[in-house]
Design an enzyme around this catalytic site. Structure first.
Site, short mmCIF file in Angstrom:
data_model
loop_
_atom_site.label_atom_id
_atom_site.label_comp_id
_atom_site.label_asym_id
_atom_site.label_seq_id
_atom_site.Cartn_x
_atom_site.Cartn_y
_atom_site.Cartn_z
N GLU A 147 -5.05 1.49 2.58
CA GLU A 147 -4.91 0.38 3.79
C GLU A 147 -5.06 1.21 5.10
O GLU A 147 -5.57 0.28 6.07
CB GLU A 147 -3.45 -0.22 3.53
CG GLU A 147 -3.54 -1.51 4.28
CD GLU A 147 -2.90 -1.40 5.68
OE1 GLU A 147 -3.02 -2.55 6.54
OE2 GLU A 147 -2.39 -0.35 6.17
N ASP A 201 -0.46 4.63 0.66
CA ASP A 201 -0.89 5.28 1.56
C ASP A 201 -0.16 5.22 2.73
O ASP A 201 0.56 4.19 3.11
CB ASP A 201 -2.52 5.39 1.58
CG ASP A 201 -2.74 4.13 2.40
OD1 ASP A 201 -2.61 3.08 1.99
OD2 ASP A 201 -3.66 4.13 3.33
N HIS A 260 0.79 -1.27 -0.04
CA HIS A 260 0.01 -0.22 0.16
C HIS A 260 1.05 1.35 0.14
O HIS A 260 2.04 1.31 0.56
CB HIS A 260 -1.15 0.05 1.08
CG HIS A 260 -0.42 0.11 2.58
ND1 HIS A 260 -0.18 1.14 3.21
CD2 HIS A 260 0.00 -1.03 3.64
CE1 HIS A 260 0.40 1.09 4.33
NE2 HIS A 260 0.36 -0.24 4.38
#
Lengths: 508, 508
Positions: B198, B131, B129
């Protein structure tokens, strides 16, 4: 003639029967006819005065509204002067202590004034507060809260402050005006003490009372506070007792910071798991306090005291109506009232430091504070109670063998207050009630606290009377606060008659 | 070859001993020498790439930062294209479901791409992920969190996302570049699935995986997730299990509105008093779950399983260091790890509806919600657990004979996950670890949940491997998040070797 009635023998609490035969002399009757007639005649003026006062949104809890609170003090000064009160003083209390947004924020002034200064007369100090709770139309009011509406159909006045406490406060001004216009001399010297911070903890007032005890307030014989309500909606009451409150915080801490329950759940001792064990040991679901020694401190109920409860106009239905539920712990009127007024109670208020929002968060809080308080009654001793509470919490926590740490602290305490409902002031008020409403008042206590009651009693060393004007359903602190016109008018007549009966009383 | 390992016989969990003799062929050794050499040589390039990625503050939990999250997706697309990945797609997931400030807020895209599409090769899907958690210098960071700092002395890279999860994510890009530059063919088809939500619940990803199971993800043989950490700081681990979590809310309500404890304390049944009784019945201070039937659902520990714990590099000191306290419930390593990984735990998180601020408020809350969760393990059944929890709470509440009402609801559940640590994927990863770090990895589980693990396993019907890159002290979600350069480089070598060993494995 001060005696600390909190420690008074219980024989003080006698069954009250106001002897009807002795209430009224012809002379008094004539005076009352004139005064009561004037009060009735001045009704439009009094309603107009109250309406003007209500229009000033004197919300003490909102710093931005402070200029309005001050404006209302000046409005009162103007009215007092117009009616003829003298020695009018605005007592400034300095800056408001933290927490405040504006560190220079001045507390609103206390309005002192007097009517009459005759050494041959008794002196009565009347207390009221001109500040109000916040209110907004959006909260659900049926009309603008700061624009008083007179509902002719229901014969009531609606607006923030009508019953709490601007209505009763202006009542004292109004009865002086009525006496003057009726050509009847006020039978006592009257001193007003009107504060603007009652809804925000009466900040600064304790100090002022102490400072003026031998100053402005020198010679006060009795204090009358009209800032509570009838128990119900039909029967007038006089209030002779208030419970105290000891507020506690139990803190349990362990980990250095909040932990993730996935990683640490099951391997560390969780402070909140320990805390619910401690909190669950304090009181049972039937309201019984489980802390050793606490119930033993409570003064036993005497037969005479029990009789006081018999005639009180109250029922389980009234309690259910006020809670909007059927969650009462008792069914019998006497049990309900005794547990509200003369037995201690323990309430758990909440937690600080734990997750408290909507939704789901998988946190193990590292440090949690459990908040609970005990309402205190005669003969509980605050220091002894705190010792018992701390010992209890420590003992329960010790049994958990937890590696966390636990401490319990007293956050604040305010003592209970109880007066002799037979003293001159109460007797005068009981006679006044009978004359105006035609019934004996119920003698009530309150479950909550009005800490300033005790300050007046202790600093001025005199009796305090709680003489409510409004009804139990007036909605003080709520939406659509109202005062029935009959209570406003009737309340002022009782105030007037009270001063006359008290002036006549043998006791000082 | 999917089998739901959550329900697999316990014999799957065997003592792992990677046979050193069979790890390395001469051919593989030559390849590894070249690849590892390139990884070492490209270190400045890889650090530069990570630094560029870290500079984009892709905080998914802050709506106002959403453009940065999207920008980071585009940065990855650019990098993937430069390295030679093909079929690069930004999969849009639509608007973010409530609660949101902006009802039109788009979820960040999932970045799909592939490298190689040879039907003769196995296909590995790698998940990461892009983020990150929020971060600000004011939180106590020693340098700007979104400006990556290379600490040459400590040989680490500091910045938000270095270890969680941008470092591991870019690792997959980097090893493809290293293979190309080393002239070594990638032994598998690689598919990337990089999401940007996430840290905010992987919103929308479940649906995408289901939709692409027979689309973009068709033919995937194994999934590799590099989004967790070594247990400690020294020994590499492979992770074969995660606990699930069932989150509950017990609601007790009575009065129609919050009440004043002065007036109603002692006369009404207080919902919070009842609730602490219920909460105190769930778990004891030693961590033992007191709900009948729950512990009986837990799969017993076998001797073979017990052996898995013997060599794991962990101690009570490690636990104490991570909690910053001495609040452990167990002293022995095996007990601590088993209670973190393979036994259920019950944590109490907090209360909604009660007083939760600093200070003292004398409220009787009318409706309170107690929040608690149970971490679940094999062979617990979520529905059966919920039934037991509800029955328990109802039974305890019924004993209180309270006039209030009580209900317990499941807020959400996520199943546990456990894999066979002997399967082809784990065996390949164990060999890779041994080649790179010279030690057998510890086979660990995690106490927390990565729900997407189970989604991949169930939707793609293949094995999932958790292959961590960083260390237990990296400070994911905390201040001064870092990734040691040796873990970054070593982790990429393990990723590379893993693909080669997995490609060679007989199992599919």
């Amino acid at each position: 003639m001060f005696c600390n009635l909190r420690r008074a023998p219980r024989s003080f609490i006698k069954v009250l029967e106001v002897s009807h035969r002795t209430i009224m002399t012809t002379e008094l009757q004539t005076k009352f006819d004139k005064i009561f007639g004037r009060i009735d005649a001045l009704k439009p003026v009094f309603i107009e005065r109250l309406g003007q006062a209500i229009e000033i949104p004197a919300v003490s809890g909102d710093e931005t509204m402070r200029p309005h609170v001050v404006k209302k003090a000046h409005f009162l000064v103007e009215q007092l002067a117009k009616i003829g009160f003298s020695d009018i003083q605005l007592k400034h209390l300095g800056v408001q202590p933290p927490p405040v947004q504006n560190p220079d924020l001045q507390l609103p002034p206390v309005v002192l004034s007097r009517f009459g200064n005759d050494p041959a007369k008794k002196t009565v100090l009347v207390y009221g507060h001109y500040d109000v709770q916040p209110a907004a139309l959006e909260d659900g009011w049926s009309s603008e809260p700061f624009k008083m509406v007179v509902d002719e159909k229901q014969q009531l006045m609606r607006g923030r402050g009508t019953t709490d406490d601007t209505g009763p406060l202006t009542g004292w001004l109004n009865i002086v005006q009525a006496h003057k216009e009726a050509g009847i001399e006020l039978p006592v010297n009257l001193i007003t003490c009107f504060e603007g911070m009652e809804e925000s903890g009466s900040l600064g007032l304790d100090g002022l009372i102490a400072r003026e005890a031998q100053g402005y307030f020198k010679g006060v014989d009795a204090v009358c506070i009209s800032d509570n309500y009838w128990l119900g909606t039909k029967k007038p009451v006089l209030t002779y007792g208030l419970r105290g409150v000891n507020y506690y915080e139990t803190t349990i801490e362990g980990p250095a910071a909040d932990l993730h329950s996935g990683i640490f759940g099951g391997v560390v001792a969780e402070p909140l798991v320990d805390l619910v064990q401690v909190l669950s040991s304090l009181v049972d679901s039937k309201g019984k306090i489980l802390i050793d020694g606490v119930n033993e401190m409570v003064a036993p109920v005497t037969d005479k005291e029990r009789k006081l409860y018999e005639n009180i106009d109250f029922s389980l239905d009234d309690l259910n109506a006020s809670t909007g539920s059927k969650t009462a712990l008792y069914e019998k009127k006497e049990d309900i009232l005794m547990h509200r007024w003369r037995y201690p109670s323990l309430s758990i208020h909440g937690l600080e430091g734990a997750f408290s929002s909507a939704g789901a968060k998988t946190v193990i809080p590292a440090k949690v504070h459990g908040k609970f308080s005990i309402r205190t009654v005669p003969d509980m001793d605050s220091a002894k109670l705190t010792k018992l509470v701390k010992e209890h919490c420590d003992r329960v926590f010790a049994k958990l063998s937890s590696p966390n740490t636990c401490s319990t602290e007293l956050v604040h305490d305010g003592d209970y207050w109880i007066s002799d409902p037979h003293n001159a002031s109460f007797t005068a008020a009981a006679k006044a009630t009978k004359v105006v409403y035609g019934v004996e008042p119920d003698f009530t206590r309150e479950g909550g606290s009005i800490p300033i009651t005790l300050t007046f009693q202790d600093e001025l060393k005199c009796n305090v009377l709680l003489l409510p004007m409004g009804r139990g359903d007036d909605g003080a602190h709520s939406i659509n606060e109202k005062l029935d016109i009959s209570n406003f008018i009737g309340g002022m007549k009782v105030m007037s008659a009270y001063l006359h009966y008290y002036a006549e009383s043998a006791e000082n």
